[in-house]
Write an enzyme that holds these catalytic residues in place. Structure first.
Site, PDB file in Angstrom:
ATOM      1  N   GLU A 115      55.302   4.931  -8.472  1.00 56.19           N
ATOM      2  CA  GLU A 115      54.705   4.820  -9.694  1.00 56.19           C
ATOM      3  C   GLU A 115      52.984   4.336  -9.256  1.00 56.19           C
ATOM      4  O   GLU A 115      52.914   4.202 -10.114  1.00 56.19           O
ATOM      5  CB  GLU A 115      55.329   4.446 -10.516  1.00 56.19           C
ATOM      6  N   HIS A 138      56.891  -2.443 -14.320  1.00 56.39           N
ATOM      7  CA  HIS A 138      57.502  -1.518 -14.759  1.00 56.39           C
ATOM      8  C   HIS A 138      59.146  -2.134 -13.832  1.00 56.39           C
ATOM      9  O   HIS A 138      58.866  -2.730 -12.920  1.00 56.39           O
ATOM     10  CB  HIS A 138      57.603  -0.328 -14.092  1.00 56.39           C
ATOM     11  N   HIS A 140      63.125  -1.672 -15.589  1.00 58.44           N
ATOM     12  CA  HIS A 140      64.470  -0.931 -16.315  1.00 58.44           C
ATOM     13  C   HIS A 140      65.344  -1.832 -17.242  1.00 58.44           C
ATOM     14  O   HIS A 140      66.378  -1.439 -16.652  1.00 58.44           O
ATOM     15  CB  HIS A 140      64.945  -0.089 -15.666  1.00 58.44           C
ATOM     16  N   GLU A 168      58.948 -14.825 -32.680  1.00 58.80           N
ATOM     17  CA  GLU A 168      57.942 -14.597 -32.589  1.00 58.80           C
ATOM     18  C   GLU A 168      57.345 -13.505 -31.473  1.00 58.80           C
ATOM     19  O   GLU A 168      56.218 -13.334 -30.652  1.00 58.80           O
ATOM     20  CB  GLU A 168      58.292 -15.395 -30.641  1.00 58.80           C
ATOM     21  N   HIS A 209      64.043   5.442 -19.204  1.00 56.77           N
ATOM     22  CA  HIS A 209      64.028   5.639 -18.675  1.00 56.77           C
ATOM     23  C   HIS A 209      63.025   4.150 -18.298  1.00 56.77           C
ATOM     24  O   HIS A 209      64.428   3.324 -17.714  1.00 56.77           O
ATOM     25  CB  HIS A 209      62.231   6.390 -17.774  1.00 56.77           C
TER      26      HIS A 209
END
Ligand code: 13P
Ligand code: ZN
Length: 269
Positions: A115, A138, A140, A168, A209
């Site tokens: 990525e 990144h 999951h 919040e 994803h």
């Protein structure tokens, strides 16, 4: 030369990957992080010798000469703390961002995350929005992922639901979250799409994803994802139940005033 394994940025990277794994956000090789470093930070630990050069497959002239500590492709977050040198790499981008000079790490011949395009293009976008941005992350997280199966992917609707789940949330991410529909991951195309979404928010959901977060440091970025994921968890616990109460737009406006934040224009009634 000081030992790079004891560098504060390295220790924080190792702690962060271990924490993310423990949160269940990074099964197997899931997830990736890139941390932009200053030249002085790097040269305090490394002589600048290039171990090898890896083509990036895209161009990013804005990142010419920039340094990144980045997770490796196919590497497991759970293993980073035991073998940082294999699972992480430190690169300098050159030739308009088309080449990455490896200065440390990926010691088994590995390479940066698949990525990398989404990370580097997002760094360009976030640096324009806030020059202090250093991190793209990144992962999951299960509830955010689950939410993309049962909730509208409309950004306003998705954001409003998250804001309504914990008081919040609007304080932590007043600009809301952006959402990409399912796309093929690991490509320049999803990289460009992610970066475009990053120009208006620090959180970008990848439907079915995971999520991307960006911030000034690892702690802030981790906290951003953690807060959105907690809200998604509340949603997944109550989505199938009758709702008797919620946080109203009037109350969200009160939070805006109290915490001096500006909600994304048009996202509140
Ligand atoms: P990498 O192992 O290449 O970092 O890929 C993991 C991932 O989460 C892909 O989206
Ligand atoms: Zn992923």
């Amino acid at each position: 030369m000081k030992d790079i394994l004891s560098a504060p940025f390295m220790e924080e990277m190792v702690r962060t990957t271990a924490n993310m794994y423990r949160h269940g956000w990074d099964e197997r090789n899931g997830g990736n992080i890139s941390l932009m470093l200053d030249q002085e930070q790097v040269l305090a630990y490394l002589g600048g010798q290039v171990l090898r050069t890896i083509p990036t497959g895209f161009s990013a002239p804005e990142l010419e000469g920039k340094y990144f500590l980045v997770t490796g492709t196919g590497k497991y977050f759970k293993n980073v703390e035991y073998a940082p040198q294999t699972n992480l790499g430190l690169v300098r981008l050159t030739e308009g961002g088309t080449q990455a000079q490896l200065l440390w790490g990926f010691s088994d011949g590995g390479s940066f995350t698949s990525e990398f395009p989404a990370h580097m293009m997002s760094h360009v976008a976030r640096q324009k929005a806030n020059p202090a941005n250093r991190v793209v992350m990144h992962c999951h997280p299960v509830n955010l992922l689950a939410m993309t199966y049962v909730h509208s992917l409309d950004e306003r609707a998705f954001t409003r639901t998250l804001w309504q789940m914990c008081t919040e949330c609007i304080v932590v991410f007043p600009e809301g979250v952006n959402v990409l529909p399912w796309m093929l991951c690991g490509t320049n195309e999803i990289g460009r799409a992610t970066a475009e979404k990053m120009s208006t928010a620090r959180l970008v959901v990848w439907a079915q994803h995971g999520i991307y977060g960006a911030g000034r440091d690892l702690d802030e970025t981790f906290g951003l994802i953690e807060t959105a994921e907690k809200a998604a968890e509340v949603y997944m616990k109550i989505a199938h139940l009758p709702w008797i109460n919620t946080i109203t737009d009037e109350q969200l406006h009160l939070l805006e005033k109290r915490f001096n934040v500006q909600a994304r224009p048009g996202f509140l009634d």
